[in-house]
Motif scaffolding. Structure first.
Motif, PDB file in Angstrom:
ATOM      1  N   LEU A 285       0.809  -1.224   0.000  1.00  0.00           N
ATOM      2  CA  LEU A 285       0.000   0.000   0.000  1.00  0.00           C
ATOM      3  C   LEU A 285       0.841   1.272   0.000  1.00  0.00           C
ATOM      4  O   LEU A 285       0.318   2.362  -0.232  1.00  0.00           O
ATOM      5  CB  LEU A 285      -0.925   0.001   1.219  1.00  0.00           C
ATOM      6  CG  LEU A 285      -1.933  -1.144   1.291  1.00  0.00           C
ATOM      7  CD1 LEU A 285      -2.623  -1.165   2.651  1.00  0.00           C
ATOM      8  CD2 LEU A 285      -2.941  -1.044   0.161  1.00  0.00           C
ATOM      9  N   SER A 286       2.145   1.125   0.274  1.00  0.00           N
ATOM     10  CA  SER A 286       2.994   2.315   0.416  1.00  0.00           C
ATOM     11  C   SER A 286       3.836   2.616  -0.826  1.00  0.00           C
ATOM     12  O   SER A 286       4.724   3.466  -0.790  1.00  0.00           O
ATOM     13  CB  SER A 286       3.910   2.167   1.629  1.00  0.00           C
ATOM     14  OG  SER A 286       4.833   1.112   1.435  1.00  0.00           O
ATOM     15  N   GLN A 287       3.547   1.941  -1.905  1.00  0.00           N
ATOM     16  CA  GLN A 287       4.264   2.196  -3.154  1.00  0.00           C
ATOM     17  C   GLN A 287       3.835   3.543  -3.740  1.00  0.00           C
ATOM     18  O   GLN A 287       2.754   4.043  -3.424  1.00  0.00           O
ATOM     19  CB  GLN A 287       3.984   1.079  -4.153  1.00  0.00           C
ATOM     20  CG  GLN A 287       4.484  -0.286  -3.696  1.00  0.00           C
ATOM     21  CD  GLN A 287       5.968  -0.291  -3.393  1.00  0.00           C
ATOM     22  OE1 GLN A 287       6.784   0.099  -4.215  1.00  0.00           O
ATOM     23  NE2 GLN A 287       6.325  -0.728  -2.193  1.00  0.00           N
ATOM     24  N   PRO A 288       4.663   4.161  -4.583  1.00  0.00           N
ATOM     25  CA  PRO A 288       4.272   5.435  -5.202  1.00  0.00           C
ATOM     26  C   PRO A 288       2.872   5.338  -5.814  1.00  0.00           C
ATOM     27  O   PRO A 288       2.561   4.382  -6.519  1.00  0.00           O
ATOM     28  CB  PRO A 288       5.341   5.657  -6.271  1.00  0.00           C
ATOM     29  CG  PRO A 288       6.539   4.936  -5.738  1.00  0.00           C
ATOM     30  CD  PRO A 288       5.979   3.713  -5.044  1.00  0.00           C
ATOM     31  N   GLY A 289       2.037   6.286  -5.472  1.00  0.00           N
ATOM     32  CA  GLY A 289       0.661   6.300  -5.939  1.00  0.00           C
ATOM     33  C   GLY A 289      -0.291   5.524  -5.052  1.00  0.00           C
ATOM     34  O   GLY A 289      -1.502   5.601  -5.224  1.00  0.00           O
ATOM     35  N   GLY A 290       0.262   4.775  -4.082  1.00  0.00           N
ATOM     36  CA  GLY A 290      -0.571   3.989  -3.172  1.00  0.00           C
ATOM     37  C   GLY A 290      -1.182   4.839  -2.075  1.00  0.00           C
ATOM     38  O   GLY A 290      -0.717   5.949  -1.788  1.00  0.00           O
ATOM     39  N   SER A 291      -2.207   4.306  -1.448  1.00  0.00           N
ATOM     40  CA  SER A 291      -2.927   5.052  -0.414  1.00  0.00           C
ATOM     41  C   SER A 291      -2.076   5.346   0.825  1.00  0.00           C
ATOM     42  O   SER A 291      -2.378   6.275   1.568  1.00  0.00           O
ATOM     43  CB  SER A 291      -4.188   4.298  -0.001  1.00  0.00           C
ATOM     44  OG  SER A 291      -3.855   3.013   0.514  1.00  0.00           O
ATOM     45  N   LEU A 292      -1.009   4.591   1.039  1.00  0.00           N
ATOM     46  CA  LEU A 292      -0.140   4.811   2.208  1.00  0.00           C
ATOM     47  C   LEU A 292       1.276   5.231   1.810  1.00  0.00           C
ATOM     48  O   LEU A 292       2.228   5.039   2.567  1.00  0.00           O
ATOM     49  CB  LEU A 292      -0.080   3.541   3.067  1.00  0.00           C
ATOM     50  CG  LEU A 292      -1.404   3.075   3.670  1.00  0.00           C
ATOM     51  CD1 LEU A 292      -1.208   1.797   4.469  1.00  0.00           C
ATOM     52  CD2 LEU A 292      -2.032   4.153   4.531  1.00  0.00           C
ATOM     53  N   TYR A 293       1.401   5.821   0.634  1.00  0.00           N
ATOM     54  CA  TYR A 293       2.719   6.242   0.152  1.00  0.00           C
ATOM     55  C   TYR A 293       3.421   7.110   1.202  1.00  0.00           C
ATOM     56  O   TYR A 293       2.842   8.031   1.752  1.00  0.00           O
ATOM     57  CB  TYR A 293       2.571   7.009  -1.173  1.00  0.00           C
ATOM     58  CG  TYR A 293       3.889   7.446  -1.769  1.00  0.00           C
ATOM     59  CD1 TYR A 293       4.851   6.503  -2.112  1.00  0.00           C
ATOM     60  CD2 TYR A 293       4.167   8.783  -1.973  1.00  0.00           C
ATOM     61  CE1 TYR A 293       6.061   6.884  -2.658  1.00  0.00           C
ATOM     62  CE2 TYR A 293       5.373   9.178  -2.530  1.00  0.00           C
ATOM     63  CZ  TYR A 293       6.313   8.225  -2.864  1.00  0.00           C
ATOM     64  OH  TYR A 293       7.518   8.611  -3.406  1.00  0.00           O
ATOM     65  N   ASN A 294       4.655   6.773   1.510  1.00  0.00           N
ATOM     66  CA  ASN A 294       5.528   7.447   2.475  1.00  0.00           C
ATOM     67  C   ASN A 294       5.194   7.154   3.933  1.00  0.00           C
ATOM     68  O   ASN A 294       5.763   7.772   4.828  1.00  0.00           O
ATOM     69  CB  ASN A 294       5.571   8.968   2.247  1.00  0.00           C
ATOM     70  CG  ASN A 294       6.539   9.342   1.162  1.00  0.00           C
ATOM     71  OD1 ASN A 294       7.549   8.670   0.972  1.00  0.00           O
ATOM     72  ND2 ASN A 294       6.243  10.404   0.441  1.00  0.00           N
ATOM     73  N   ILE A 295       4.339   6.200   4.217  1.00  0.00           N
ATOM     74  CA  ILE A 295       3.991   5.883   5.600  1.00  0.00           C
ATOM     75  C   ILE A 295       5.203   5.430   6.407  1.00  0.00           C
ATOM     76  O   ILE A 295       5.257   5.615   7.615  1.00  0.00           O
ATOM     77  CB  ILE A 295       2.863   4.840   5.687  1.00  0.00           C
ATOM     78  CG1 ILE A 295       2.296   4.826   7.114  1.00  0.00           C
ATOM     79  CG2 ILE A 295       3.341   3.474   5.228  1.00  0.00           C
ATOM     80  CD1 ILE A 295       1.048   4.013   7.278  1.00  0.00           C
ATOM     81  N   GLU A 296       6.195   4.862   5.729  1.00  0.00           N
ATOM     82  CA  GLU A 296       7.367   4.356   6.460  1.00  0.00           C
ATOM     83  C   GLU A 296       8.134   5.455   7.187  1.00  0.00           C
ATOM     84  O   GLU A 296       8.968   5.173   8.040  1.00  0.00           O
ATOM     85  CB  GLU A 296       8.300   3.549   5.542  1.00  0.00           C
ATOM     86  CG  GLU A 296       8.897   4.323   4.410  1.00  0.00           C
ATOM     87  CD  GLU A 296       8.030   4.391   3.162  1.00  0.00           C
ATOM     88  OE1 GLU A 296       8.502   4.985   2.176  1.00  0.00           O
ATOM     89  OE2 GLU A 296       6.899   3.887   3.143  1.00  0.00           O
TER      90      GLU A 296
END
Length: 142
Positions: A74-85
Motif C-alpha cells: 500500500l505504500s508504493q508510489p501512488g498507493g494510499s499509504l505512500y511514504n507511511i514508512e
C-alpha cells in the motif's frame, strides 16, 4: 489481552527452530499489544543491522494490525499509504512482521523477523504465528 512472557519465550524458540531448519541466522522480536518490546533474540551469526529491522517490522505490524508486507504493497508510489514508512519514528514496509492473535482472534502482539531474504523472514514469522494459533487451540505445535 497481551502476549505473556511464557508465550513470547515459546514463540522465540519456535522461530529459532524454524530459522535453523531453513539455515538462516535471524533476529527475532516479539512485541506486546502496545508494541512494546517483550522478547528479543539475535541468533549467533545474525546480521547486526537486522536487529533494528526486526523490531520495526514487529512494531509496524502491531501499529496497523496488518502484516508489514501488506503495508509495503500500500505504500508504493501512488498507493494510499505512500511514504507511511516515515511515520511513527520509522516503519518497515516489507514482509517479516506479523500480528499474533489468541484463540478468540484478538491481537495480543506481533512478531518481527529479519536476517534472511524477505521471503525467508516472512516464512518464519507466518509459521510461528500459525503455530501459536494452533497451540492456543490446544493442538501442541510449539
Amino acid at each position: 489481552m497481551n502476549v505473556t512472557s511464557n508465550q513470547s519465550e515459546k514463540i522465540i524458540e519456535a522461530a529459532k527452530a524454524k530459522a535453523n531448519e531453513i539455515g538462516v541466522a535471524m533476529n527475532i522480536v516479539i512485541v506486546d499489544e502496545g508494541a512494546n518490546l517483550k522478547s528479543f533474540l539475535r541468533m549467533d551469526g545474525a546480521l547486526l543491522g537486522c536487529a533494528d529491522i526486526a523490531i520495526k517490522k514487529a512494531k509496524t505490524s502491531r501499529f496497523f494490525d496488518i502484516d508489514s508486507g501488506e503495508i509495503g504493497k500500500l505504500s508504493q508510489p501512488g498507493g494510499s499509504l505512500y511514504n507511511i514508512e516515515h511515520s511513527n519514528g520509522g516503519l518497515i514496509s516489507f514482509a517479516g512482521g506479523v500480528v499474533l492473535k489468541n484463540n478468540k482472534q484478538i491481537i495480543i502482539g506481533a512478531i518481527g523477523v529479519s536476517g534472511g531474504s524477505v521471503e525467508q523472514d516472512q516464512e518464519v514469522a507466518i509459521a510461528v504465528a500459525n503455530a501459536l494459533q494452533l497451540r492456543l487451540n490446544h493442538i501442541k505445535i510449539i
